[in-house]
Design a protein around this motif. Structure first.
Motif, mmCIF file in Angstrom:
data_model
loop_
_atom_site.group_PDB
_atom_site.id
_atom_site.type_symbol
_atom_site.label_atom_id
_atom_site.label_comp_id
_atom_site.label_asym_id
_atom_site.label_seq_id
_atom_site.Cartn_x
_atom_site.Cartn_y
_atom_site.Cartn_z
ATOM 1 N N ARG A 41 19.792 -38.893 -18.990
ATOM 2 C CA ARG A 41 18.957 -38.356 -17.938
ATOM 3 C C ARG A 41 18.059 -39.447 -17.361
ATOM 4 N N LYS A 42 17.980 -39.450 -16.052
ATOM 5 C CA LYS A 42 17.093 -40.395 -15.401
ATOM 6 C C LYS A 42 15.698 -39.785 -15.310
ATOM 7 N N ALA A 43 14.716 -40.606 -15.554
ATOM 8 C CA ALA A 43 13.339 -40.134 -15.462
ATOM 9 C C ALA A 43 13.033 -39.752 -14.020
ATOM 10 N N ALA A 44 12.406 -38.570 -13.848
ATOM 11 C CA ALA A 44 12.068 -38.107 -12.503
ATOM 12 C C ALA A 44 11.055 -39.045 -11.874
ATOM 13 N N ALA A 45 11.279 -39.335 -10.609
ATOM 14 C CA ALA A 45 10.376 -40.229 -9.888
ATOM 15 C C ALA A 45 9.029 -39.552 -9.698
ATOM 16 N N PRO A 47 5.751 -39.291 -7.602
ATOM 17 C CA PRO A 47 5.230 -39.721 -6.303
ATOM 18 C C PRO A 47 3.836 -40.309 -6.428
ATOM 19 N N SER A 48 3.508 -41.155 -5.490
ATOM 20 C CA SER A 48 2.193 -41.783 -5.458
ATOM 21 C C SER A 48 1.560 -41.542 -4.097
ATOM 22 N N ILE A 49 0.268 -41.287 -4.076
ATOM 23 C CA ILE A 49 -0.400 -41.048 -2.795
ATOM 24 C C ILE A 49 -0.523 -42.331 -1.977
ATOM 25 N N HIS A 50 -0.248 -43.466 -2.608
ATOM 26 C CA HIS A 50 -0.324 -44.744 -1.897
ATOM 27 C C HIS A 50 1.057 -45.370 -1.704
ATOM 28 N N GLY A 51 2.127 -44.629 -2.043
ATOM 29 C CA GLY A 51 3.474 -45.171 -1.933
ATOM 30 C C GLY A 51 3.978 -45.179 -0.502
ATOM 31 N N THR A 52 5.192 -45.732 -0.334
ATOM 32 C CA THR A 52 5.768 -45.883 1.008
ATOM 33 C C THR A 52 7.063 -45.101 1.196
ATOM 34 N N THR A 53 7.544 -44.400 0.144
ATOM 35 C CA THR A 53 8.751 -43.606 0.302
ATOM 36 C C THR A 53 8.418 -42.300 1.021
ATOM 37 N N ARG A 54 9.460 -41.599 1.449
ATOM 38 C CA ARG A 54 9.240 -40.300 2.106
ATOM 39 C C ARG A 54 8.547 -39.332 1.146
ATOM 40 N N LEU A 55 8.981 -39.341 -0.118
ATOM 41 C CA LEU A 55 8.368 -38.478 -1.119
ATOM 42 C C LEU A 55 6.890 -38.809 -1.284
ATOM 43 N N ASP A 56 6.575 -40.096 -1.330
ATOM 44 C CA ASP A 56 5.185 -40.505 -1.467
ATOM 45 C C ASP A 56 4.353 -40.023 -0.279
ATOM 46 N N ARG A 57 4.906 -40.160 0.925
ATOM 47 C CA ARG A 57 4.167 -39.763 2.125
ATOM 48 C C ARG A 57 3.932 -38.245 2.157
ATOM 49 N N GLU A 58 4.964 -37.472 1.806
ATOM 50 C CA GLU A 58 4.818 -36.018 1.786
ATOM 51 C C GLU A 58 3.812 -35.593 0.720
#
Length: 197
Positions: A41-45, A47-58
């Motif tokens: 199993r891959k560890a779930a990503a 999210p970070s409030i300062h990240g740059t991915t779509r998930l981070d932005r949402e």
């Protein structure tokens, strides 16, 4: 001769132990095989409030908008407390006041976004304080229409004065353009939520 028979005939419990050991080996190998066949199993990503991915932005957007709303409400409650009011009463009185005509309790609850029983308790308190009055709907005696009393209108004026001053202080550093951008985004989000996404 009796001793040789005893030496050449293995005790029964030894056979049982061997069978038990072989059984454990088989079961163990089967468990190991089943375990080794499972994909890792891959560890779930996270999210970070300062990240740059779509998930981070949402995540960052929803995190901030919820946090801002909670903090704003808490601070406004502190401002209203000396008057004996809070944001819950403010919302109820303001919603009733904005109605062009006396509104049914269920309609007020929907506009505020709270459950009917919660509003009932709120209206009981407001009515006990002489701020609202319930009248029977002439078209449906089972329905109660809610409207402000003169005392309720006066209370809302006092609340509004505190609310406007607090809002102006909080938002004074934002430009008109920034406020327009925020309003445009939140209006779009509100439409999506009201439509059920």
């Amino acid at each position: 001769m009796g001793e040789s028979r005893r030496l050449t005939s293995p005790p029964q419990h030894d056979d049982d132990h061997a069978n038990h050991f072989r059984g454990n080996q088989f079961r163990g190998s089967r468990v190991l095989t089943q375990t080794s066949d499972r994909p890792a199993r891959k560890a779930a990503a996270k999210p970070s409030i300062h990240g740059t991915t779509r998930l981070d932005r949402e995540y960052g957007f929803t995190y901030r908008i919820i946090l801002v709303a909670r903090r704003y409400r808490a601070l406004l409650d502190e401002q209203l407390r000396p008057l004996g009011y809070g944001t819950a009463r403010m919302e109820a009185l303001s919603t009733i006041s904005r109605s062009t005509e006396p509104s049914a309790q269920i309609a007020i609850a929907k506009r505020i976004g709270i459950e009917g029983p919660t509003l009932t308790r709120m209206l009981d308190a407001l009515e006990a304080d002489g701020l609202v009055i319930r009248r029977a709907d002439p078209n449906d005696r089972r329905t109660k229409l809610i409207e402000l009393t003169p005392a309720g209108e006066q209370a809302l004026e006092e609340i509004s004065a505190v609310m406007h001053a607090f809002r102006a202080k909080v938002l004074q550093s934002l430009s008109d353009q920034e406020l327009d951008q925020v309003n445009e985004v939140t209006d779009k989000l509100m439409r999506l939520l009201m439509d059920g996404v």
